[in-house]
Scaffold this motif. Structure first.
Motif, PDB file in Angstrom:
ATOM      1  N   THR A 364       0.812  -1.212   0.000  1.00 53.11           N
ATOM      2  CA  THR A 364       0.000   0.000   0.000  1.00 53.11           C
ATOM      3  C   THR A 364       0.846   1.262   0.000  1.00 53.11           C
ATOM      4  N   PHE A 365       2.131   1.165   0.411  1.00 50.28           N
ATOM      5  CA  PHE A 365       2.977   2.360   0.424  1.00 50.28           C
ATOM      6  C   PHE A 365       4.217   2.167  -0.433  1.00 50.28           C
ATOM      7  N   ASN A 366       5.100   1.208  -0.080  1.00 54.37           N
ATOM      8  CA  ASN A 366       6.339   1.027  -0.831  1.00 54.37           C
ATOM      9  C   ASN A 366       6.495  -0.432  -1.230  1.00 54.37           C
ATOM     10  N   GLY A 367       6.778  -0.658  -2.533  1.00 52.86           N
ATOM     11  CA  GLY A 367       6.853  -2.019  -3.046  1.00 52.86           C
ATOM     12  C   GLY A 367       8.055  -2.802  -2.573  1.00 52.86           C
ATOM     13  N   GLU A 368       9.253  -2.211  -2.643  1.00 56.73           N
ATOM     14  CA  GLU A 368      10.468  -2.914  -2.229  1.00 56.73           C
ATOM     15  C   GLU A 368      11.585  -1.909  -2.004  1.00 56.73           C
ATOM     16  N   THR A 369      12.563  -2.306  -1.180  1.00 56.43           N
ATOM     17  CA  THR A 369      13.728  -1.486  -0.896  1.00 56.43           C
ATOM     18  C   THR A 369      14.991  -2.303  -1.127  1.00 56.43           C
ATOM     19  N   SER A 370      15.956  -1.730  -1.801  1.00 59.55           N
ATOM     20  CA  SER A 370      17.215  -2.413  -2.056  1.00 59.55           C
ATOM     21  C   SER A 370      17.980  -2.607  -0.747  1.00 59.55           C
ATOM     22  N   THR A 371      18.921  -3.539  -0.739  1.00 57.29           N
ATOM     23  CA  THR A 371      19.692  -3.834   0.472  1.00 57.29           C
ATOM     24  C   THR A 371      20.645  -2.687   0.813  1.00 57.29           C
ATOM     25  N   ASN A 372      20.889  -2.555   2.132  1.00 55.94           N
ATOM     26  CA  ASN A 372      21.882  -1.615   2.653  1.00 55.94           C
ATOM     27  C   ASN A 372      21.622  -0.163   2.239  1.00 55.94           C
ATOM     28  N   LYS A 373      20.356   0.211   2.241  1.00 58.11           N
ATOM     29  CA  LYS A 373      19.992   1.595   1.927  1.00 58.11           C
ATOM     30  C   LYS A 373      19.414   2.251   3.169  1.00 58.11           C
ATOM     31  N   ILE A 374      19.611   3.551   3.260  1.00 56.16           N
ATOM     32  CA  ILE A 374      19.169   4.299   4.440  1.00 56.16           C
ATOM     33  C   ILE A 374      17.810   4.922   4.145  1.00 56.16           C
ATOM     34  N   ILE A 375      16.798   4.394   4.774  1.00 61.09           N
ATOM     35  CA  ILE A 375      15.442   4.858   4.529  1.00 61.09           C
ATOM     36  C   ILE A 375      14.861   5.394   5.838  1.00 61.09           C
ATOM     37  N   THR A 376      14.355   6.634   5.787  1.00 57.66           N
ATOM     38  CA  THR A 376      13.746   7.248   6.968  1.00 57.66           C
ATOM     39  C   THR A 376      12.321   7.668   6.617  1.00 57.66           C
ATOM     40  N   VAL A 377      11.383   7.239   7.459  1.00 62.97           N
ATOM     41  CA  VAL A 377       9.973   7.519   7.208  1.00 62.97           C
ATOM     42  C   VAL A 377       9.407   8.266   8.419  1.00 62.97           C
ATOM     43  N   ASN A 378       9.016   9.528   8.205  1.00 62.40           N
ATOM     44  CA  ASN A 378       8.512  10.371   9.292  1.00 62.40           C
ATOM     45  C   ASN A 378       7.061  10.773   9.027  1.00 62.40           C
ATOM     46  N   ASN A 379       6.178  10.392   9.935  1.00 62.21           N
ATOM     47  CA  ASN A 379       4.778  10.863   9.887  1.00 62.21           C
ATOM     48  C   ASN A 379       4.121  10.595   8.541  1.00 62.21           C
ATOM     49  N   CYS A 380       4.087   9.335   8.140  1.00 59.00           N
ATOM     50  CA  CYS A 380       3.484   8.964   6.862  1.00 59.00           C
ATOM     51  C   CYS A 380       2.308   8.007   7.085  1.00 59.00           C
ATOM     52  N   SER A 395       2.160 -13.762  -4.681  1.00 59.45           N
ATOM     53  CA  SER A 395       2.108 -12.353  -4.304  1.00 59.45           C
ATOM     54  C   SER A 395       2.269 -12.197  -2.806  1.00 59.45           C
ATOM     55  N   TYR A 396       3.112 -11.238  -2.417  1.00 60.22           N
ATOM     56  CA  TYR A 396       3.328 -10.926  -1.002  1.00 60.22           C
ATOM     57  C   TYR A 396       2.760  -9.531  -0.751  1.00 60.22           C
ATOM     58  N   ILE A 397       1.758  -9.445   0.131  1.00 61.39           N
ATOM     59  CA  ILE A 397       1.062  -8.184   0.387  1.00 61.39           C
ATOM     60  C   ILE A 397       1.528  -7.578   1.698  1.00 61.39           C
ATOM     61  N   ASP A 398       1.891  -6.292   1.653  1.00 65.40           N
ATOM     62  CA  ASP A 398       2.371  -5.591   2.847  1.00 65.40           C
ATOM     63  C   ASP A 398       2.092  -4.107   2.647  1.00 65.40           C
ATOM     64  N   ASP A 399       2.538  -3.288   3.613  1.00 61.85           N
ATOM     65  CA  ASP A 399       2.428  -1.848   3.429  1.00 61.85           C
ATOM     66  C   ASP A 399       3.777  -1.213   3.128  1.00 61.85           C
ATOM     67  N   PHE A 400       4.877  -1.839   3.594  1.00 64.94           N
ATOM     68  CA  PHE A 400       6.219  -1.291   3.357  1.00 64.94           C
ATOM     69  C   PHE A 400       7.196  -2.468   3.332  1.00 64.94           C
ATOM     70  N   SER A 401       7.713  -2.794   2.145  1.00 63.43           N
ATOM     71  CA  SER A 401       8.613  -3.932   2.003  1.00 63.43           C
ATOM     72  C   SER A 401      10.058  -3.464   1.950  1.00 63.43           C
ATOM     73  N   TRP A 402      10.966  -4.238   2.564  1.00 72.51           N
ATOM     74  CA  TRP A 402      12.375  -3.860   2.540  1.00 72.51           C
ATOM     75  C   TRP A 402      13.261  -5.067   2.830  1.00 72.51           C
ATOM     76  N   PHE A 403      14.509  -4.971   2.359  1.00 73.19           N
ATOM     77  CA  PHE A 403      15.573  -5.867   2.810  1.00 73.19           C
ATOM     78  C   PHE A 403      16.246  -5.205   4.006  1.00 73.19           C
ATOM     79  N   HIS A 404      17.354  -5.775   4.470  1.00 65.89           N
ATOM     80  CA  HIS A 404      18.040  -5.173   5.610  1.00 65.89           C
ATOM     81  C   HIS A 404      18.864  -3.975   5.135  1.00 65.89           C
TER      82      HIS A 404
END
Length: 578
Positions: A364-380, A395-404
């Protein structure tokens, strides 16, 4: 044998008599026209006797109430009571009449009060700035491979549009709207070191190209502020409602996309990765398809929203962003998008998914995040839905997907029950009306703009009121009494959602309808002047007709005498020869 003198004179008088009859007929026709003019003047006067004007109640300095003639500026935006303000709405569309500058600011903003005020402030700053004016499609096309400051000074409509390429300057949309009826790209195909602001784009794109979005397909080191997109986008590989792919150092603020996004195509061997694992990866987002290109990308996204539907036949799909792969900070962002994965685990396109027993990411928000990236989410907030067609094993359903590593979440709210990072309470962003935040606006400007935003927000857009008519009593009364516009009230109480109520002089004690004495006096003066003019002409015609009648009688008398003389001469001649 020649004519006698009496016969010659008789012929002359006959010609003159014909001339007199013609002139008399012409004068009679003019008198008939005067009679018609007189009737019209009288009808206009009778209409003036029925003329009325709308007045509104005003509070005097001594605490008493009186009534003043209602104009747009005098009534609209003022309070009807503690909980409601007056608006003027177009009957056909339901939208509010507002001055052009407010409509432009709303159209180009992200439809929040903060975004609206920032857009309005930015438009005001451009009034005195030095820009090259853009007023035609040809001028817009010429912006490819250019730099400099450019300002759009009218709405434009584009067909078969390929997008402005390699733009490196500043483009100020000045609150105007560009409509792309068809094409392969949004307004810009590529930008680098550019600033794009104060622009609304409505698109209709159906293409098989790999990078597509409503505003910018590929943006590098670009600042985007106060922009919005709407319409429909169908494309392949990297698709976004506002931006397809953004990289480098970039900032996006006060933007919104309500465009529907559909990733329907893919190109095998697209250059991502060494093997077939990458062949069918696509990045689809309601706001941005893919943000970042590795450690070299630092991107900040603030006060932005996605509201259109998102659909994909392939891999990473997000209501707001499809894929993140850089140092990304998102502040006060919302996704209302409903996300649908159309992957059903069948066919060559999903061969890798089936063979490796992996799945498509649907969020519902972010499909995927690459590894070893700095992601900051404030008030979303993730306020939409996510679903998948066919065999949901793929299919894998989530609201915010990421690796480490795990992104930093400071207040993230999701409507998904399965969310593990939701704060549980939707984030509400406090409106900022501090004048120091808007250096080009006075406190009075901000107060009036807040009222206009409430109006526009409730009617979902505006209709421009002509600037020269904002203080016209006649215009305001006529547009209401003709049935083309309605006077309404917007409930702005904090206890409940805003509501719109139509009112009239018959039910609203703050309004009344009275005879327009000033208009009547003007009509009386005009009636008297017109009747004097008609009477003077009529008397002049009567005098001319009397003169013609006298001349006609004199000629008749002379002609009778000549005929008698001619007869006597004939008789005398016959007697002489006989």
């Amino acid at each position: 044998m020649g004519l006698s003198s009496s016969q010659a004179r008789l012929l002359t008088l006959t010609g003159r008599m014909h001339d007199i009859e013609y002139k008399a007929q012409k004068l009679e026709a003019q008198k008939l026209k005067l009679a018609n003019d007189s009737r019209k003047v009288y009808e206009n006067y009778l209409n003036a006797l029925d003329s009325v004007k709308i007045q509104s109640k005003v509070l005097e300095s001594n605490g008493s109430f009186s009534y003043a003639d209602a104009t747009y500026n005098r009534l609209i935006g003022t309070k009807a009571n503690d909980n409601a303000i007056y608006i003027l709405r177009d009957v056909e569309t339901g939208k509010a009449y507002v001055p052009e500058e407010y409509k432009c600011a709303y159209d180009a903003s992200n439809k929040t009060l903060n975004g609206f005020l920032k857009t309005f402030n930015s438009i005001k700053s451009g009034e005195s700035a030095s820009y090259t004016s853009i007023t035609s499609v040809e001028q817009l096309k010429s912006l490819s491979n250019s730099s400099g400051n450019f300002r759009l000074d009218c709405d434009l409509e584009l067909s078969n549009w390929d997008g402005i390429q390699d733009f490196r300057g500043t483009f100020d949309g000045n609150g105007h709207t560009i409509t792309i009826k068809n094409g392969d790209n949004g307004l810009f195909y590529s930008t680098n070191g550019a600033t794009i602001k104060n622009i609304a784009v409505d698109v209709n794109i159906d293409t098989t190209t790999n990078y597509t979005a409503g505003l910018i397909s590929i943006a590098e080191n670009t600042t985007v502020e106060n922009a919005s997109t709407s319409g429909n986008i169908k494309s392949g590989l990297v698709v976004g409602g506002l931006i397809g792919y953004i990289k480098g150092n970039a900032e996006i603020s006060n933007c919104e996309s309500s465009a529907n996004v559909y990733c329907a195509y893919v190109s095998p061997n697209n250059g991502y990765g060494p093997d077939e694992e990458y062949d069918f990866r696509t990045y689809t987002g309601g706001f941005i398809g893919c943000a970042g290109s590795g450690s070299s990308s630092t991107i900040t996204i603030s006060d932005c929203a996605s509201k259109g539907d998102v659909k994909s036949e392939y891999w990473y799909i997000g209501g707001f962003t499809g894929y993140l792969r850089g140092t990304i900070t998102m502040n006060n962002c919302e996704s209302y998008s409903n996300v649908l994965a159309n992957c059903n685990g069948n066919g060559d396109n999903f061969k890798y998914i089936i063979e490796t027993n992996t799945y498509q990411k649907v969020s519902t928000f972010n499909g995927e995040t690459s590894t070893n990236k700095i992601i900051t989410v404030n008030n979303c907030n993730a306020m939409g839905t996510a679903s998948a067609n066919g065999d949901t094993r793929y299919s894998y359903i989530d609201d915010f997907s990421w690796f480490h590593p795990t992104p930093t979440f400071n207040n993230f709210y999701s409507t998904l029950d399965s969310s593990t990072i939701s704060s549980g309470t939707k984030n509400i962003y406090t409106p900022d009306t501090n004048p120091s935040s808007y250096p080009n606006l006075t406190e009075d400007d901000i107060e009036k703009a807040v009222g206009m935003f409430l109006i526009l927000d409730q009617t979902k857009g505006g209709v421009c009121v002509p600037e020269e008519m904002t203080n016209s009593v006649e215009w305001f009364t006529n547009i209401v009494n003709s049935g083309n516009a309605l006077i309404s009230q917007v409930d702005i109480s904090n206890e409940k959602e805003y509501s719109i109520y139509d009112v009239s002089v018959a039910i609203d004690t703050n309004l009344r309808e009275v005879q327009d004495e000033q208009y009547l006096r003007k009509a009386e003066a005009q009636y008297e002047a017109d009747m004097r003019r008609i009477d003077m002409k009529d008397r002049k015609y009567d005098i001319d007709l009397a003169a013609l009648d006298n001349e006609r009688n004199a000629i008749k008398s002379e002609m009778e005498t000549l005929k008698t003389v001619a007869k006597d001469n004939v008789e005398r001649t016959f007697k002489l020869f006989s």
